[in-house]
Design a protein around this motif. Structure first.
Motif, mmCIF file in Angstrom:
data_model
loop_
_atom_site.group_PDB
_atom_site.id
_atom_site.type_symbol
_atom_site.label_atom_id
_atom_site.label_comp_id
_atom_site.label_asym_id
_atom_site.label_seq_id
_atom_site.Cartn_x
_atom_site.Cartn_y
_atom_site.Cartn_z
ATOM 1 N N GLY A 148 1.037 -1.076 0.788
ATOM 2 C CA GLY A 148 0.610 0.503 0.395
ATOM 3 C C GLY A 148 0.881 0.948 0.221
ATOM 4 N N GLY A 149 0.118 3.122 0.046
ATOM 5 C CA GLY A 149 0.091 3.843 0.682
ATOM 6 C C GLY A 149 0.834 4.597 1.664
ATOM 7 N N PHE A 150 1.588 4.760 2.646
ATOM 8 C CA PHE A 150 2.349 5.108 3.623
ATOM 9 C C PHE A 150 3.075 6.467 3.671
ATOM 10 C CE2 PHE A 150 2.713 0.467 3.031
ATOM 11 C CZ PHE A 150 1.831 0.446 4.023
ATOM 12 N N HIS A 151 2.627 7.914 4.626
ATOM 13 C CA HIS A 151 3.056 8.843 4.614
ATOM 14 C C HIS A 151 3.613 8.013 6.333
ATOM 15 C CE1 HIS A 151 -0.686 10.372 2.477
ATOM 16 N NE2 HIS A 151 0.409 8.964 1.600
ATOM 17 N N TYR A 152 4.679 9.076 6.401
ATOM 18 C CA TYR A 152 5.855 9.365 7.022
ATOM 19 C C TYR A 152 5.835 10.753 7.644
ATOM 20 C CZ TYR A 152 6.029 4.382 6.774
ATOM 21 O OH TYR A 152 5.833 3.156 6.238
ATOM 22 N N LYS A 153 5.342 11.019 9.213
ATOM 23 C CA LYS A 153 6.120 12.140 10.088
ATOM 24 C C LYS A 153 7.670 12.389 10.675
ATOM 25 C CE LYS A 153 2.900 16.488 9.230
ATOM 26 N NZ LYS A 153 3.926 16.979 8.995
ATOM 27 N N PHE A 154 8.265 13.207 10.431
ATOM 28 C CA PHE A 154 8.543 12.873 11.682
ATOM 29 C C PHE A 154 8.750 13.289 13.260
ATOM 30 C CE2 PHE A 154 13.389 13.656 13.852
ATOM 31 C CZ PHE A 154 14.015 12.568 13.374
ATOM 32 N N ASP A 155 9.284 12.965 14.312
ATOM 33 C CA ASP A 155 8.829 12.765 15.008
ATOM 34 C C ASP A 155 8.829 11.530 16.411
ATOM 35 O OD1 ASP A 155 6.788 13.308 16.955
ATOM 36 O OD2 ASP A 155 5.605 11.341 17.092
ATOM 37 N N SER A 156 9.457 12.713 17.402
ATOM 38 C CA SER A 156 10.509 12.049 18.202
ATOM 39 C C SER A 156 11.636 11.113 17.898
ATOM 40 C CB SER A 156 9.914 11.078 19.242
ATOM 41 O OG SER A 156 8.654 11.895 20.057
ATOM 42 N N GLY A 157 12.351 11.911 16.860
ATOM 43 C CA GLY A 157 13.486 11.184 16.737
ATOM 44 C C GLY A 157 13.584 10.046 15.547
ATOM 45 N N LYS A 158 12.245 9.917 15.460
ATOM 46 C CA LYS A 158 12.199 9.198 13.838
ATOM 47 C C LYS A 158 11.124 9.661 12.747
ATOM 48 C CE LYS A 158 8.764 6.296 16.988
ATOM 49 N NZ LYS A 158 8.040 4.818 17.803
ATOM 50 N N TRP A 159 11.160 8.859 11.933
ATOM 51 C CA TRP A 159 10.001 8.527 10.811
ATOM 52 C C TRP A 159 8.606 8.119 10.791
ATOM 53 C CZ3 TRP A 159 10.087 13.095 7.909
ATOM 54 C CH2 TRP A 159 10.697 13.082 7.336
ATOM 55 N N ALA A 160 7.619 8.242 11.704
ATOM 56 C CA ALA A 160 6.480 8.006 12.043
ATOM 57 C C ALA A 160 5.632 7.886 11.079
ATOM 58 C CB ALA A 160 6.284 8.086 13.686
ATOM 59 N N ASP A 161 4.675 7.011 10.734
ATOM 60 C CA ASP A 161 3.764 6.630 10.072
ATOM 61 C C ASP A 161 2.687 7.282 10.346
ATOM 62 O OD1 ASP A 161 0.625 5.062 9.438
ATOM 63 O OD2 ASP A 161 2.392 4.871 8.089
ATOM 64 N N THR A 162 1.792 8.304 9.631
ATOM 65 C CA THR A 162 0.980 9.163 10.452
ATOM 66 C C THR A 162 -0.699 8.384 11.064
ATOM 67 O OG1 THR A 162 0.037 9.133 8.180
ATOM 68 C CG2 THR A 162 1.449 10.806 9.025
ATOM 69 N N LYS A 163 -0.739 6.959 10.310
ATOM 70 C CA LYS A 163 -1.619 6.395 10.536
ATOM 71 C C LYS A 163 -0.872 5.744 12.057
ATOM 72 C CE LYS A 163 -4.424 7.436 6.953
ATOM 73 N NZ LYS A 163 -4.582 6.524 5.704
ATOM 74 N N GLY A 164 -0.164 5.718 12.602
ATOM 75 C CA GLY A 164 0.142 5.262 13.627
ATOM 76 C C GLY A 164 0.429 3.968 13.432
ATOM 77 N N SER A 165 1.055 3.390 12.252
ATOM 78 C CA SER A 165 1.007 1.371 12.334
ATOM 79 C C SER A 165 3.355 1.981 12.298
ATOM 80 C CB SER A 165 0.959 1.754 10.616
ATOM 81 O OG SER A 165 -0.417 1.398 10.385
ATOM 82 N N GLY A 166 3.595 2.186 12.265
ATOM 83 C CA GLY A 166 5.212 1.925 12.952
ATOM 84 C C GLY A 166 5.994 3.569 12.425
ATOM 85 N N GLU A 167 6.984 2.454 11.858
ATOM 86 C CA GLU A 167 8.278 3.640 12.641
ATOM 87 C C GLU A 167 8.818 3.351 9.973
ATOM 88 O OE1 GLU A 167 12.676 4.249 10.983
ATOM 89 O OE2 GLU A 167 11.263 2.588 11.619
ATOM 90 N N PHE A 168 9.156 4.035 9.410
ATOM 91 C CA PHE A 168 9.252 3.871 8.461
ATOM 92 C C PHE A 168 10.448 3.121 7.628
ATOM 93 C CE2 PHE A 168 12.430 5.170 4.789
ATOM 94 C CZ PHE A 168 11.523 5.245 4.064
ATOM 95 N N PHE A 169 12.076 2.728 8.686
ATOM 96 C CA PHE A 169 13.133 1.753 8.615
ATOM 97 C C PHE A 169 12.022 0.422 8.720
ATOM 98 C CE2 PHE A 169 15.457 5.768 7.768
ATOM 99 C CZ PHE A 169 16.086 5.857 7.257
#
Length: 111
Positions: free
Chosen positions: A69-90
């Motif tokens: 699927g398609g996923f969006h990540y924002k930098f938050d608390s030192g990591k790239w976090a999924d904007t829908k709460g589905s984990g960390e980018f890497f």
């Protein structure tokens, strides 16, 4: 976050992906072809499936499109976090790349 801070963090993430591909190609037979054009990286696997990662500068996000699927990540608390709460980018990139390559692969965030 300022535009400059976003650009620095996002560029570090893209470089970590490129470095990760080089490391994976040296140590495995995954044979990931990575092509970078500006703020976009396309990972192509031996089965011709792709993962596309691109920067969304106005939103200060990194977007990833994979078979899953398609996923969006924002930098938050030192990591790239999924904007829908589905984990960390890497971690997610590692999971989706592993699924598409048919073998375990690990991408690491910048140090």
């Amino acid at each position: 976050m300022t535009d400059l801070e976003y650009q620095d963090l996002a560029e570090s993430a893209l470089k970590a992906i490129e470095t990760g591909c080089d490391r994976i190609n040296e140590k495995t037979d995954a044979d990931i072809d990575n092509q970078r054009t500006g703020g976009m990286i396309t990972l192509t696997f031996s089965n011709r499936s792709q993962i596309v990662i691109n920067l969304q500068k106005p939103l200060h996000e990194i977007w990833m499109a994979a078979r899953a699927g398609g996923f969006h990540y924002k930098f938050d608390s030192g990591k790239w976090a999924d904007t829908k709460g589905s984990g960390e980018f890497f971690a997610n990139l590692s999971r989706y790349a592993s699924e598409q390559a048919g073998q375990p692969l690990v991408f690491k965030p910048p140090a």
